[in-house]
Scaffold this active site. Structure first.
Site, PDB file in Angstrom:
ATOM      1  N   ASN A 158     -10.056  -0.823  -1.951  1.00 42.49           N
ATOM      2  CA  ASN A 158      -8.637  -0.597  -1.679  1.00 42.49           C
ATOM      3  C   ASN A 158      -7.829  -1.189  -2.839  1.00 42.49           C
ATOM      4  O   ASN A 158      -7.836  -2.402  -3.042  1.00 42.49           O
ATOM      5  CB  ASN A 158      -8.286  -1.275  -0.350  1.00 42.49           C
ATOM      6  CG  ASN A 158      -6.816  -1.154   0.036  1.00 42.49           C
ATOM      7  OD1 ASN A 158      -5.967  -0.873  -0.809  1.00 42.49           O
ATOM      8  ND2 ASN A 158      -6.525  -1.385   1.308  1.00 42.49           N
ATOM      9  N   CYS A 204       0.816  -1.223   0.000  1.00 42.69           N
ATOM     10  CA  CYS A 204       0.000   0.000   0.000  1.00 42.69           C
ATOM     11  C   CYS A 204       0.848   1.271   0.000  1.00 42.69           C
ATOM     12  O   CYS A 204       0.398   2.323  -0.448  1.00 42.69           O
ATOM     13  CB  CYS A 204      -0.932   0.015   1.212  1.00 42.69           C
ATOM     14  SG  CYS A 204      -2.029  -1.404   1.215  1.00 42.69           S
ATOM     15  N   HIS A 244      -3.895   6.999   1.398  1.00 43.40           N
ATOM     16  CA  HIS A 244      -4.113   5.678   0.792  1.00 43.40           C
ATOM     17  C   HIS A 244      -5.521   5.228   1.176  1.00 43.40           C
ATOM     18  O   HIS A 244      -5.929   5.334   2.334  1.00 43.40           O
ATOM     19  CB  HIS A 244      -3.069   4.693   1.308  1.00 43.40           C
ATOM     20  CG  HIS A 244      -3.457   3.272   1.128  1.00 43.40           C
ATOM     21  ND1 HIS A 244      -3.813   2.766  -0.103  1.00 43.40           N
ATOM     22  CD2 HIS A 244      -3.592   2.247   2.014  1.00 43.40           C
ATOM     23  CE1 HIS A 244      -4.139   1.486   0.041  1.00 43.40           C
ATOM     24  NE2 HIS A 244      -4.013   1.149   1.310  1.00 43.40           N
TER      25      HIS A 244
HETATM   26  N1  COA Z   1     -19.227  -9.674   5.877  1.00 41.92           N
HETATM   27  C1  COA Z   1     -19.883  -9.999   6.979  1.00 41.92           C
HETATM   28  N2  COA Z   1     -19.271 -10.337   8.131  1.00 41.92           N
HETATM   29  C2  COA Z   1     -17.924 -10.318   8.146  1.00 41.92           C
HETATM   30  C3  COA Z   1     -17.176  -9.997   7.005  1.00 41.92           C
HETATM   31  C4  COA Z   1     -17.881  -9.679   5.839  1.00 41.92           C
HETATM   32  N3  COA Z   1     -17.255  -9.335   4.686  1.00 41.92           N
HETATM   33  N4  COA Z   1     -15.860 -10.077   7.307  1.00 41.92           N
HETATM   34  C5  COA Z   1     -15.787 -10.438   8.593  1.00 41.92           C
HETATM   35  N5  COA Z   1     -17.025 -10.588   9.111  1.00 41.92           N
HETATM   36  C6  COA Z   1     -17.423 -10.980  10.476  1.00 41.92           C
HETATM   37  C7  COA Z   1     -16.342 -11.739  11.170  1.00 41.92           C
HETATM   38  O1  COA Z   1     -16.405 -13.111  10.856  1.00 41.92           O
HETATM   39  C8  COA Z   1     -16.652 -11.449  12.609  1.00 41.92           C
HETATM   40  O2  COA Z   1     -17.705 -12.284  13.025  1.00 41.92           O
HETATM   41  P1  COA Z   1     -17.733 -12.894  14.516  1.00 41.92           P
HETATM   42  O3  COA Z   1     -17.772 -11.699  15.416  1.00 41.92           O
HETATM   43  O4  COA Z   1     -18.967 -13.705  14.493  1.00 41.92           O
HETATM   44  O5  COA Z   1     -16.471 -13.680  14.628  1.00 41.92           O
HETATM   45  C9  COA Z   1     -17.200 -10.030  12.586  1.00 41.92           C
HETATM   46  O6  COA Z   1     -17.602  -9.790  11.237  1.00 41.92           O
HETATM   47  C10 COA Z   1     -16.201  -8.988  12.997  1.00 41.92           C
HETATM   48  O7  COA Z   1     -14.974  -9.242  12.317  1.00 41.92           O
HETATM   49  P2  COA Z   1     -13.718  -8.343  12.506  1.00 41.92           P
HETATM   50  O8  COA Z   1     -12.625  -8.850  11.627  1.00 41.92           O
HETATM   51  O9  COA Z   1     -13.450  -8.161  13.949  1.00 41.92           O
HETATM   52  O10 COA Z   1     -14.289  -6.981  11.918  1.00 41.92           O
HETATM   53  P3  COA Z   1     -13.690  -5.527  12.017  1.00 41.92           P
HETATM   54  O11 COA Z   1     -14.636  -4.645  12.686  1.00 41.92           O
HETATM   55  O12 COA Z   1     -12.278  -5.524  12.487  1.00 41.92           O
HETATM   56  O13 COA Z   1     -13.679  -5.109  10.493  1.00 41.92           O
HETATM   57  C11 COA Z   1     -12.083  -4.849   8.729  1.00 41.92           C
HETATM   58  C12 COA Z   1     -12.866  -5.809   9.588  1.00 41.92           C
HETATM   59  C13 COA Z   1     -11.197  -5.639   7.831  1.00 41.92           C
HETATM   60  C14 COA Z   1     -13.059  -4.031   7.896  1.00 41.92           C
HETATM   61  C15 COA Z   1     -11.274  -3.877   9.606  1.00 41.92           C
HETATM   62  O14 COA Z   1     -10.557  -4.599  10.576  1.00 41.92           O
HETATM   63  C16 COA Z   1     -10.308  -3.045   8.817  1.00 41.92           C
HETATM   64  O15 COA Z   1     -10.725  -2.228   8.022  1.00 41.92           O
HETATM   65  N6  COA Z   1      -9.008  -3.195   9.070  1.00 41.92           N
HETATM   66  C17 COA Z   1      -7.980  -2.472   8.365  1.00 41.92           C
HETATM   67  C18 COA Z   1      -7.944  -2.988   6.983  1.00 41.92           C
HETATM   68  C19 COA Z   1      -6.955  -2.287   6.147  1.00 41.92           C
HETATM   69  O16 COA Z   1      -6.834  -1.090   6.206  1.00 41.92           O
HETATM   70  N7  COA Z   1      -6.273  -3.049   5.324  1.00 41.92           N
HETATM   71  C20 COA Z   1      -5.398  -2.601   4.360  1.00 41.92           C
HETATM   72  C21 COA Z   1      -4.213  -1.985   4.978  1.00 41.92           C
HETATM   73  S1  COA Z   1      -3.552  -0.946   3.911  1.00 41.92           S
END
Ligand code: COA
Length: 336
Positions: free
Chosen positions: A293, A115, A263
């Site tokens: 992204n 990224c 980004h």
């Molecule tokens: N749709 C529905 N549910 C989903 C899902 C999706 N696409 N992806 C994950 N879940 C579920 C998980 O299984 C979890 O369920 P559980 O509580 O029953 O176990 C729940 O949603 C929460 O998951 P979690 O991973 O804790 O969600 P989050 O709030 O952390 O959101 C991201 C996930 C990825 C959106 C978030 O962590 C994020 O944006 N992180 C940074 C990502 C990023 O910037 N990446 C690139 C770096 S440059």
């Protein structure tokens, strides 16, 4: 010493729009979940085998940037290509661009900084131009994620986030030291390398031969892995730090930012940074809603769009910032 200046920008997004609702046909997810957590409404995914590859999307963005810069392709002294999704394991896409654009035998460098790739790439270009070694450098950030994602419920935490696309810039020699790229700031923290990574196939932990021999349907080593919450927590801290580092180096403060191009990792990350620096909606540009992204392509695509929409004018202080896998992060402060 010279400065470098961006004299042309280009972008390319594949035609195929994939909405959050489209994804619900592939996995257990919902438009509501994706929008609430990431801000993403839709992304572009290339149509399989219609010619759009990472290098070819880069070429399309590059052609537009060269045209807009008003230079000839033979004026380009050097090519830098940032991606995590190259067409081939080797060679990297820089040489494919050189061939496709029929540019004479100038050097082509591939950057592996995910990224942060575009910021690392323009930092390298800037320093080549500063020393007088090169005059016009083509910098590309391009990414094709869609062929390498786990499009099942198992992969939903990662797959819903990523999109395909490319952006390009021409950096050129600038004699006025108060214009163009004022400074760039690069960082990394390898202890977190595996928190956002794609391990296989590689020559370290999991070789092609292992994958073939095991033939294991539960093997996810060749899909991207992301510890989402850990990445999120680090991203908000590092984005803020590296933007401040860049501003302070130039005797500036957040109030001096005319346009911040973060980004496009997650809209919530951008909103956190916007709030922290008390920026108005016209001082930050986001397009993650439409493209997801796109990793190394996200900063040049957003920069290009902001410029196309007339949101960046001569004399503006433009700040680019990125954070991602590595972890790597960086910023660039530009006097447009
Ligand atoms: N749709 C529905 N549910 C989903 C899902 C999706 N696409 N992806 C994950 N879940 C579920 C998980 O299984 C979890 O369920 P559980 O509580 O029953 O176990 C729940 O949603 C929460 O998951 P979690 O991973 O804790 O969600 P989050 O709030 O952390 O959101 C991201 C996930 C990825 C959106 C978030 O962590 C994020 O944006 N992180 C940074 C990502 C990023 O910037 N990446 C690139 C770096 S440059």
């Amino acid at each position: 010493m010279y400065n470098s200046k961006i004299i042309g920008l280009g972008k390319y997004l594949p035609e195929q729009v994939v909405t959050n609702n489209d994804l619900t046909a592939l996995m257990d997810t919902s438009d509501e979940w994706i929008q609430e957590r990431t801000g993403i409404q839709e992304r572009r995914w290339v149509k399989p085998r219609d010619g759009d590859t990472t290098s070819m999307m880069g070429v399309k963005a590059a052609r537009q940037a060269i045209d807009r810069a008003g230079i000839d392709k033979d004026d380009i002294d050097f090519i830098i290509f940032a991606t995590l999704s190259p067409d081939y394991y080797f060679p990297g896409p820089g040489v494919q661009v050189q061939k496709e654009l029929d540019i004479k035998t100038v050097g082509a460098l591939d950057i592996r900084n995910q990224c942060s790739g575009f910021i690392y790439a323009i930092s390298v270009a800037d320093n080549f131009i500063k020393t007088g070694m090169y005059k016009n450098i083509l910098v590309i950030g391009s990414e094709l994620h869609s062929h390498g994602l786990d499009k099942t419920t198992r992969g939903r935490g990662v797959t819903v986030i990523f999109g395909d696309g490319a952006g390009a810039a021409i950096l050129s020699r600038e004699e006025d030291n108060n214009k163009g790229l004022l400074s760039t700031h690069l960082h990394s923290q390898g202890e977190h390398a595996e928190e956002l990574s794609l391990i296989a196939p590689g020559m370290g932990k999991r070789w092609v031969n292992d994958i073939l021999t095991d033939n294991d349907p539960d093997d996810v080593s060749y899909y991207p892995h992301m510890n989402g919450q850990f990445v999120f927590k680090n991203a908000v801290v590092r984005f803020s730090e590296v933007i401040m580092e860049g501003l302070q180096t130039n005797g500036l403060g957040p109030q001096d930012i005319d346009m911040l191009i973060p980004h496009q990792a997650n809209l919530r990350i951008s909103q956190f940074v916007q709030k922290k620096f008390k920026l108005g909606n016209d001082q930050i540009y986001n397009n993650i809603m439409r493209y997801g992204n796109t990793t190394a392509a996200s900063v040049p695509i957003a920069l290009c769009e902001a410029w196309e929409e007339g949101k960046i004018k001569e004399g503006d202080t433009v700040v680019l910032a990125a954070f991602g896998s590595g972890f790597t992060w960086g910023s660039a402060i530009i006097k447009w």
